[in-house]
Design a protein around this motif. Structure first.
Motif, PDB file in Angstrom:
ATOM      1  N   CYS A 194      -0.020   8.342  -9.082  1.00 36.51           N
ATOM      2  CA  CYS A 194      -0.985   7.103  -8.541  1.00 36.51           C
ATOM      3  C   CYS A 194      -0.928   6.287  -9.693  1.00 36.51           C
ATOM      4  O   CYS A 194      -0.979   4.978  -9.500  1.00 36.51           O
ATOM      5  CB  CYS A 194      -2.276   7.754  -8.124  1.00 36.51           C
ATOM      6  SG  CYS A 194      -2.308   8.638  -6.649  1.00 36.51           S
ATOM      7  N   ASN A 228      -5.597   2.989   8.000  1.00 36.59           N
ATOM      8  CA  ASN A 228      -5.049   1.969   7.522  1.00 36.59           C
ATOM      9  C   ASN A 228      -3.603   2.086   6.948  1.00 36.59           C
ATOM     10  O   ASN A 228      -3.526   2.936   6.046  1.00 36.59           O
ATOM     11  CB  ASN A 228      -6.038   1.753   6.164  1.00 36.59           C
ATOM     12  CG  ASN A 228      -5.589   0.300   5.494  1.00 36.59           C
ATOM     13  OD1 ASN A 228      -5.011  -0.499   5.950  1.00 36.59           O
ATOM     14  ND2 ASN A 228      -6.303  -0.217   4.255  1.00 36.59           N
ATOM     15  N   PRO A 249      -0.077   2.712   5.586  1.00 35.59           N
ATOM     16  CA  PRO A 249       0.637   2.257   4.423  1.00 35.59           C
ATOM     17  C   PRO A 249       1.936   1.659   4.535  1.00 35.59           C
ATOM     18  O   PRO A 249       2.253   1.855   5.709  1.00 35.59           O
ATOM     19  CB  PRO A 249       0.602   3.695   3.645  1.00 35.59           C
ATOM     20  CG  PRO A 249       0.761   4.553   4.756  1.00 35.59           C
ATOM     21  CD  PRO A 249       0.045   4.113   5.851  1.00 35.59           C
ATOM     22  N   LEU A 270       0.802   5.411   0.162  1.00 35.45           N
ATOM     23  CA  LEU A 270      -0.049   6.755   0.288  1.00 35.45           C
ATOM     24  C   LEU A 270       0.603   7.909  -0.326  1.00 35.45           C
ATOM     25  O   LEU A 270       1.790   8.230  -0.220  1.00 35.45           O
ATOM     26  CB  LEU A 270      -0.357   6.844   1.777  1.00 35.45           C
ATOM     27  CG  LEU A 270      -0.858   8.112   2.335  1.00 35.45           C
ATOM     28  CD1 LEU A 270      -2.500   8.353   1.743  1.00 35.45           C
ATOM     29  CD2 LEU A 270      -1.069   8.431   3.703  1.00 35.45           C
ATOM     30  N   SER A 305       0.115   2.366  -9.494  1.00 36.24           N
ATOM     31  CA  SER A 305      -0.994   1.501  -9.645  1.00 36.24           C
ATOM     32  C   SER A 305      -0.597   0.461 -10.782  1.00 36.24           C
ATOM     33  O   SER A 305      -0.549  -0.697 -10.725  1.00 36.24           O
ATOM     34  CB  SER A 305      -2.268   1.963 -10.074  1.00 36.24           C
ATOM     35  OG  SER A 305      -2.772   2.660  -8.767  1.00 36.24           O
ATOM     36  N   ARG A 360      -5.761   9.130   7.165  1.00 37.36           N
ATOM     37  CA  ARG A 360      -5.871   8.123   6.462  1.00 37.36           C
ATOM     38  C   ARG A 360      -4.716   6.945   6.811  1.00 37.36           C
ATOM     39  O   ARG A 360      -5.100   5.769   6.801  1.00 37.36           O
ATOM     40  CB  ARG A 360      -5.655   8.361   5.131  1.00 37.36           C
ATOM     41  CG  ARG A 360      -6.915   9.111   4.183  1.00 37.36           C
ATOM     42  CD  ARG A 360      -6.392   9.594   2.795  1.00 37.36           C
ATOM     43  NE  ARG A 360      -7.347  10.184   2.041  1.00 37.36           N
ATOM     44  CZ  ARG A 360      -8.641   9.654   1.524  1.00 37.36           C
ATOM     45  NH1 ARG A 360      -8.557   8.631   1.412  1.00 37.36           N
ATOM     46  NH2 ARG A 360      -9.428  10.728   1.151  1.00 37.36           N
ATOM     47  N   THR A 404      -1.132  -0.935  -4.359  1.00 32.84           N
ATOM     48  CA  THR A 404      -2.551  -0.461  -4.030  1.00 32.84           C
ATOM     49  C   THR A 404      -2.249   1.255  -3.401  1.00 32.84           C
ATOM     50  O   THR A 404      -1.254   1.341  -2.494  1.00 32.84           O
ATOM     51  CB  THR A 404      -3.239  -1.143  -2.951  1.00 32.84           C
ATOM     52  OG1 THR A 404      -3.331  -2.316  -3.389  1.00 32.84           O
ATOM     53  CG2 THR A 404      -4.625  -0.602  -2.184  1.00 32.84           C
ATOM     54  N   ARG A 457       0.925  -1.285  -0.074  1.00 31.47           N
ATOM     55  CA  ARG A 457       0.052  -0.026  -0.032  1.00 31.47           C
ATOM     56  C   ARG A 457       0.674   1.152  -0.020  1.00 31.47           C
ATOM     57  O   ARG A 457       1.761   1.320   0.814  1.00 31.47           O
ATOM     58  CB  ARG A 457      -0.959  -0.035   1.304  1.00 31.47           C
ATOM     59  CG  ARG A 457      -2.013  -1.006   1.335  1.00 31.47           C
ATOM     60  CD  ARG A 457      -3.026  -0.851   2.334  1.00 31.47           C
ATOM     61  NE  ARG A 457      -3.760   0.419   2.144  1.00 31.47           N
ATOM     62  CZ  ARG A 457      -3.561   1.515   2.915  1.00 31.47           C
ATOM     63  NH1 ARG A 457      -2.511   1.405   3.502  1.00 31.47           N
ATOM     64  NH2 ARG A 457      -4.270   2.594   2.497  1.00 31.47           N
ATOM     65  N   GLU A 506      -3.304   5.015  -2.454  1.00 33.41           N
ATOM     66  CA  GLU A 506      -4.346   5.922  -1.615  1.00 33.41           C
ATOM     67  C   GLU A 506      -3.977   7.410  -1.995  1.00 33.41           C
ATOM     68  O   GLU A 506      -2.656   7.590  -1.412  1.00 33.41           O
ATOM     69  CB  GLU A 506      -4.854   5.470  -0.204  1.00 33.41           C
ATOM     70  CG  GLU A 506      -5.741   6.355   0.195  1.00 33.41           C
ATOM     71  CD  GLU A 506      -6.202   5.831   1.651  1.00 33.41           C
ATOM     72  OE1 GLU A 506      -7.154   6.134   2.122  1.00 33.41           O
ATOM     73  OE2 GLU A 506      -5.586   4.772   2.180  1.00 33.41           O
ATOM     74  N   GLN A 507      -4.702   8.223  -2.242  1.00 34.89           N
ATOM     75  CA  GLN A 507      -4.223   9.704  -2.368  1.00 34.89           C
ATOM     76  C   GLN A 507      -5.106  10.548  -1.273  1.00 34.89           C
ATOM     77  O   GLN A 507      -5.995  10.534  -1.058  1.00 34.89           O
ATOM     78  CB  GLN A 507      -4.514  10.100  -3.593  1.00 34.89           C
ATOM     79  CG  GLN A 507      -4.219  11.501  -4.032  1.00 34.89           C
ATOM     80  CD  GLN A 507      -4.706  12.912  -3.776  1.00 34.89           C
ATOM     81  OE1 GLN A 507      -5.925  12.631  -3.590  1.00 34.89           O
ATOM     82  NE2 GLN A 507      -4.067  13.794  -3.517  1.00 34.89           N
TER      83      GLN A 507
END
Length: 253
Positions: free
Chosen positions: A30, A56, A58, A17, A34, A52, A39, A15, A41-42
């Protein structure tokens, strides 16, 4: 050739971020991450990024230095204080002092804008390999006042726990394993960071931070010495040496 054993379960993607207030930069970063199998997240600002990450966590953070409100330096410091997560900082400021400021805040690497998205992906992969090695070293190492447990990633100095970041531990362990050997910053960057290229000030900053934790007088190091024109050398002292907080410096002479 025998196939590589597997657990039968798909590997969980790492993950990432991305914290950047520029939507164009965020979209490109991103997209490339990807496509590389991460995975992603932004978050548009530091507070949202910290929120964030708290929900979860990163595996790595790509962090813009110039953010609205809380800037990237403060955000990086908060990340490092709360979680052992590697940070790559993006900066439009390509001056050495600005790079050093980011490294001193705890950034594991940085890229100056404009940058190649493919290079960012390579940097992310490199930092992740170093932060979670495929085969963790094991065993104990004794040298001078230090006792290192490589498997537990713990170090004691004069029997007392010493709080180091993951990179500081790796750097100290590498130097301790090569006593009295002068190592160049290029050697250290490749061996400790796993980079064949990069800013050598990364090594300089980490050596300085390490000295602040292990030397009685960081301005006059006795353990982690500079070899002018070459690099750095670890010179272990006997266990009977003074503790770093001793006021009587004469005992160390």
């Amino acid at each position: 050739m025998n196939p590589t054993p597997t657990t039968g379960l798909p590997e969980t993607p790492r993950r990432i971020l991305v914290i950047d207030d520029d939507p164009t930069v965020s979209e490109i970063v991103c997209s490339y991450l990807s496509a590389a199998g991460f995975t992603v997240e932004q978050a548009p600002d530091g507070l949202d990024g910290l929120r964030r990450a708290g929900t979860n966590r990163p595996d790595l953070v790509v962090l813009d230095r110039m953010l609205p409100g809380m800037d990237g330096i403060e955000v990086c410091g908060r990340f490092k204080a709360a979680w052992a997560v590697p940070v790559i900082m993006l900066t439009a400021l390509d001056e050495e002092e600005d790079r050093i400021e980011g490294l001193e805040a705890g950034a594991d690497d940085y890229l100056a804008k404009p940058f190649s998205p493919r290079e960012l992906v390579l940097r992310v992969q490199s930092v992740l390999r170093r932060s979670v090695p495929e085969t963790a070293p094991s065993g104990a190492v004794e040298a001078g006042p230090f006792s290192l447990d490589l498997a537990a990633h713990e170090v004691r100095m004069f029997g007392e726990p010493l709080v180091l970041t993951a990179r500081e531990f790796d750097l100290l362990a590498h130097l301790i394993g090569r006593p009295h050997l002068a190592l160049s910053r290029e050697d250290l960057l490749k061996s400790v960071w796993g980079w064949d290229f990069g800013d050598l000030s990364t090594v300089t900053v980490h050596v300085r931070r390490l000295r602040e934790k292990i030397e009685a007088d960081p301005t006059r190091p006795r353990l982690l010495n500079t070899v002018w024109g070459v690099g750095y050398r670890f010179d272990p002292e006997p266990l009977v040496a003074s503790r770093p907080d001793d006021q009587d410096s004469g005992a160390r002479r």
